[in-house]
Design a protein around this motif. Structure first.
Motif, PDB file in Angstrom:
ATOM      1  N   LEU A 254      47.618  31.576  27.219  1.00  0.00           N
ATOM      2  CA  LEU A 254      46.389  31.922  26.493  1.00  0.00           C
ATOM      3  C   LEU A 254      46.229  31.121  25.212  1.00  0.00           C
ATOM      4  CD1 LEU A 254      46.310  35.824  26.832  1.00  0.00           C
ATOM      5  CD2 LEU A 254      44.814  34.172  27.968  1.00  0.00           C
ATOM      6  N   SER A 255      47.341  30.905  24.496  1.00  0.00           N
ATOM      7  CA  SER A 255      47.240  30.254  23.182  1.00  0.00           C
ATOM      8  C   SER A 255      47.368  28.741  23.246  1.00  0.00           C
ATOM      9  CB  SER A 255      48.340  30.794  22.258  1.00  0.00           C
ATOM     10  OG  SER A 255      49.625  30.385  22.716  1.00  0.00           O
ATOM     11  N   GLY A 256      47.845  28.225  24.385  1.00  0.00           N
ATOM     12  CA  GLY A 256      48.063  26.793  24.487  1.00  0.00           C
ATOM     13  C   GLY A 256      49.403  26.342  23.934  1.00  0.00           C
ATOM     14  N   GLU A 257      50.257  27.283  23.533  1.00  0.00           N
ATOM     15  CA  GLU A 257      51.598  26.949  23.045  1.00  0.00           C
ATOM     16  C   GLU A 257      52.474  26.461  24.196  1.00  0.00           C
ATOM     17  OE1 GLU A 257      53.659  27.940  19.952  1.00  0.00           O
ATOM     18  OE2 GLU A 257      51.734  27.460  19.030  1.00  0.00           O
ATOM     19  N   ASN A 258      53.466  25.651  23.868  1.00  0.00           N
ATOM     20  CA  ASN A 258      54.444  25.203  24.850  1.00  0.00           C
ATOM     21  C   ASN A 258      55.509  26.285  24.984  1.00  0.00           C
ATOM     22  OD1 ASN A 258      56.326  23.953  26.456  1.00  0.00           O
ATOM     23  ND2 ASN A 258      56.645  22.201  25.108  1.00  0.00           N
ATOM     24  N   VAL A 259      55.622  26.889  26.157  1.00  0.00           N
ATOM     25  CA  VAL A 259      56.556  27.991  26.340  1.00  0.00           C
ATOM     26  C   VAL A 259      57.992  27.557  26.087  1.00  0.00           C
ATOM     27  CG1 VAL A 259      56.882  27.664  28.827  1.00  0.00           C
ATOM     28  CG2 VAL A 259      57.117  29.961  27.839  1.00  0.00           C
ATOM     29  N   ALA A 260      58.306  26.299  26.335  1.00  0.00           N
ATOM     30  CA  ALA A 260      59.671  25.810  26.129  1.00  0.00           C
ATOM     31  C   ALA A 260      60.108  25.919  24.676  1.00  0.00           C
ATOM     32  CB  ALA A 260      59.789  24.365  26.601  1.00  0.00           C
ATOM     33  N   ASP A 261      59.150  25.910  23.762  1.00  0.00           N
ATOM     34  CA  ASP A 261      59.484  26.024  22.335  1.00  0.00           C
ATOM     35  C   ASP A 261      59.982  27.413  21.960  1.00  0.00           C
ATOM     36  OD1 ASP A 261      58.695  23.403  21.974  1.00  0.00           O
ATOM     37  OD2 ASP A 261      56.671  23.924  21.301  1.00  0.00           O
ATOM     38  N   HIS A 262      59.762  28.392  22.829  1.00  0.00           N
ATOM     39  CA  HIS A 262      60.092  29.782  22.505  1.00  0.00           C
ATOM     40  C   HIS A 262      61.169  30.372  23.405  1.00  0.00           C
ATOM     41  CE1 HIS A 262      56.549  29.994  19.879  1.00  0.00           C
ATOM     42  NE2 HIS A 262      55.924  29.325  20.836  1.00  0.00           N
ATOM     43  N   LEU A 263      61.580  29.635  24.433  1.00  0.00           N
ATOM     44  CA  LEU A 263      62.490  30.210  25.425  1.00  0.00           C
ATOM     45  C   LEU A 263      63.888  30.404  24.847  1.00  0.00           C
ATOM     46  CD1 LEU A 263      61.623  28.358  28.757  1.00  0.00           C
ATOM     47  CD2 LEU A 263      61.179  30.751  28.173  1.00  0.00           C
ATOM     48  N   PRO A 264      64.424  31.620  24.884  1.00  0.00           N
ATOM     49  CA  PRO A 264      65.805  31.843  24.435  1.00  0.00           C
ATOM     50  C   PRO A 264      66.800  31.514  25.538  1.00  0.00           C
ATOM     51  CG  PRO A 264      64.785  33.929  25.023  1.00  0.00           C
ATOM     52  CD  PRO A 264      63.735  32.877  25.226  1.00  0.00           C
ATOM     53  N   THR A 265      67.992  31.064  25.146  1.00  0.00           N
ATOM     54  CA  THR A 265      69.053  30.801  26.119  1.00  0.00           C
ATOM     55  C   THR A 265      70.294  31.646  25.848  1.00  0.00           C
ATOM     56  OG1 THR A 265      69.925  28.977  24.795  1.00  0.00           O
ATOM     57  CG2 THR A 265      68.267  28.427  26.461  1.00  0.00           C
ATOM     58  N   LYS A 266      70.317  32.361  24.734  1.00  0.00           N
ATOM     59  CA  LYS A 266      71.448  33.220  24.402  1.00  0.00           C
ATOM     60  C   LYS A 266      70.935  34.388  23.577  1.00  0.00           C
ATOM     61  CE  LYS A 266      72.651  30.021  20.654  1.00  0.00           C
ATOM     62  NZ  LYS A 266      73.709  29.163  20.101  1.00  0.00           N
ATOM     63  N   PRO A 267      71.733  35.452  23.434  1.00  0.00           N
ATOM     64  CA  PRO A 267      71.242  36.657  22.763  1.00  0.00           C
ATOM     65  C   PRO A 267      70.659  36.411  21.370  1.00  0.00           C
ATOM     66  CG  PRO A 267      73.263  37.162  23.914  1.00  0.00           C
ATOM     67  CD  PRO A 267      73.083  35.680  24.036  1.00  0.00           C
ATOM     68  N   SER A 268      71.300  35.572  20.554  1.00  0.00           N
ATOM     69  CA  SER A 268      70.787  35.354  19.196  1.00  0.00           C
ATOM     70  C   SER A 268      69.392  34.761  19.231  1.00  0.00           C
ATOM     71  CB  SER A 268      71.738  34.443  18.411  1.00  0.00           C
ATOM     72  OG  SER A 268      71.871  33.181  19.039  1.00  0.00           O
ATOM     73  N   GLU A 269      69.121  33.885  20.184  1.00  0.00           N
ATOM     74  CA  GLU A 269      67.789  33.282  20.290  1.00  0.00           C
ATOM     75  C   GLU A 269      66.768  34.300  20.792  1.00  0.00           C
ATOM     76  OE1 GLU A 269      68.263  29.871  22.761  1.00  0.00           O
ATOM     77  OE2 GLU A 269      69.464  28.779  21.277  1.00  0.00           O
ATOM     78  N   PHE A 270      67.200  35.197  21.693  1.00  0.00           N
ATOM     79  CA  PHE A 270      66.282  36.263  22.112  1.00  0.00           C
ATOM     80  C   PHE A 270      65.893  37.126  20.921  1.00  0.00           C
ATOM     81  CE2 PHE A 270      65.573  40.677  23.259  1.00  0.00           C
ATOM     82  CZ  PHE A 270      64.502  40.547  24.132  1.00  0.00           C
ATOM     83  N   PHE A 271      66.871  37.501  20.087  1.00  0.00           N
ATOM     84  CA  PHE A 271      66.567  38.355  18.935  1.00  0.00           C
ATOM     85  C   PHE A 271      65.717  37.642  17.889  1.00  0.00           C
ATOM     86  CE2 PHE A 271      70.536  40.653  20.368  1.00  0.00           C
ATOM     87  CZ  PHE A 271      69.842  41.748  20.861  1.00  0.00           C
ATOM     88  N   ASP A 272      65.730  36.302  17.903  1.00  0.00           N
ATOM     89  CA  ASP A 272      64.819  35.577  17.009  1.00  0.00           C
ATOM     90  C   ASP A 272      63.356  35.873  17.347  1.00  0.00           C
ATOM     91  OD1 ASP A 272      66.691  34.363  15.364  1.00  0.00           O
ATOM     92  OD2 ASP A 272      66.824  32.540  16.591  1.00  0.00           O
ATOM     93  N   LEU A 273      63.085  36.224  18.617  1.00  0.00           N
ATOM     94  CA  LEU A 273      61.710  36.580  19.003  1.00  0.00           C
ATOM     95  C   LEU A 273      61.232  37.838  18.291  1.00  0.00           C
ATOM     96  CD1 LEU A 273      61.894  35.993  22.876  1.00  0.00           C
ATOM     97  CD2 LEU A 273      60.809  34.504  21.170  1.00  0.00           C
TER      98      LEU A 273
END
Length: 294
Positions: A254-273
């Motif tokens: 919807l926003s035109g953002e690149n999803v790869a810029d937000h994808l987490p690969t480990k728990p700490s990155e998920f919690f950054d969301l």
């Protein structure tokens, strides 16, 4: 829904020596789907509740009353499916733990999980955890065991000592907690297959293993975990990770953002969301200064 039936069924499965596989649930739809897909049990994940229910990382920000309210709803949605519920550190001193166990039991959970981290706790697969002493946790455990009314309610004792003091101490604590009456013990975040095998070999009490996507523990198969003799395998992040991925894809489209810029690969990155960096900065701002050299 029969709470006693769900509790008795979970206890019977564990006593029979089979492996109970429990996916993480965190809201009404995840709980309902867990029941409809005939899982062995459901795991009410504190990290999932923090993220999905409150937009918060798993760093001790969700309260006992908020978790109990969520547990009550999850139990209703799960029907006769046993719910294993995360209760963090018990939310205070032994007196508070008594109330926590009473409230969780009244909410209908089949098992309650308590851990030996210091407050505020952190997700078991994040760094910089702190522990209470084994003696302090034994008082927490005694309070929990004394507080339960239904003998079929399982009390699960988790130790986070592996990351802080090493595997030897984690195994020592787990065996001590089992000797003190814990129904199931849980060594959090072992690293490597060799550590999983050693835990299985050196702890004779029923054991829980936590399989976190992108976490520190290898994602062993059901067959291998059953062969090693584990009693419960929780998968707290599977449904949540897939749901978050679906939301990222839909909203970036919807926003035109690149999803790869937000994808987490480990728990700490998920919690950054859900604001991990911001909350870490707040914690650091008000951190108690070290007394070294004072």
């Amino acid at each position: 829904m029969n709470m006693s039936t769900a509790r008795a069924r979970l206890r019977t499965m564990i006593e029979a020596g089979d492996l109970v596989v429990a996916p993480g649930v965190f809201d009404g739809i995840s709980a309902s789907i867990a029941a409809r897909t005939r899982q062995d049990a459901a795991y009410l994940t504190g990290a999932g509740v923090a993220a999905s229910g409150f937009g918060l990382p798993d760093v001790g920000l969700v309260t006992q009353t908020e978790m109990v309210e969520r547990a009550r709803m999850i139990v209703r949605a799960c029907g006769d499916l046993p719910v294993i519920a995360d209760a963090d550190t018990g939310y205070g001193a032994p007196m508070n733990v008594v109330r926590t166990v009473r409230e969780y039991e009244a909410a209908g959970v089949a098992a309650i999980q308590l851990e030996d981290q210091a407050f505020p706790k952190r997700c078991g697969h994040l760094p910089d955890k702190e522990l209470v002493s084994a003696d302090d946790f034994l008082r927490t455990l005694a309070a929990a065991l004394d507080a339960r009314q239904d003998p079929d309610l399982l009390v699960i004792a988790r130790t986070d000592a592996r990351a802080v003091l090493g595997l030897d101490e984690a195994i020592r604590r787990a065996n001590g907690y089992a000797a003190a009456g814990a129904d199931v013990v849980f060594v959090e975040a072992p690293e490597g297959v060799g550590e999983l095998e050693r835990i299985a070999r050196e702890i004779t009490a029923p054991k829980l293993v936590n399989l976190v996507l992108g976490g520190l523990t290898p994602l062993e198969s059901v067959g291998r975990l059953r062969e090693l003799g584990y009693a419960i395998a929780i998968h707290p992040a599977n449904a949540l990770a897939h749901a978050a991925l679906g939301m990222l894809n839909a909203l970036c489209e919807l926003s035109g953002e690149n999803v790869a810029d937000h994808l987490p690969t480990k728990p700490s990155e998920f919690f950054d969301l859900v604001g991990m960096r911001e909350w870490a900065a707040i914690g650091e701002r008000y951190r108690t200064p070290s007394r070294e050299g004072a």
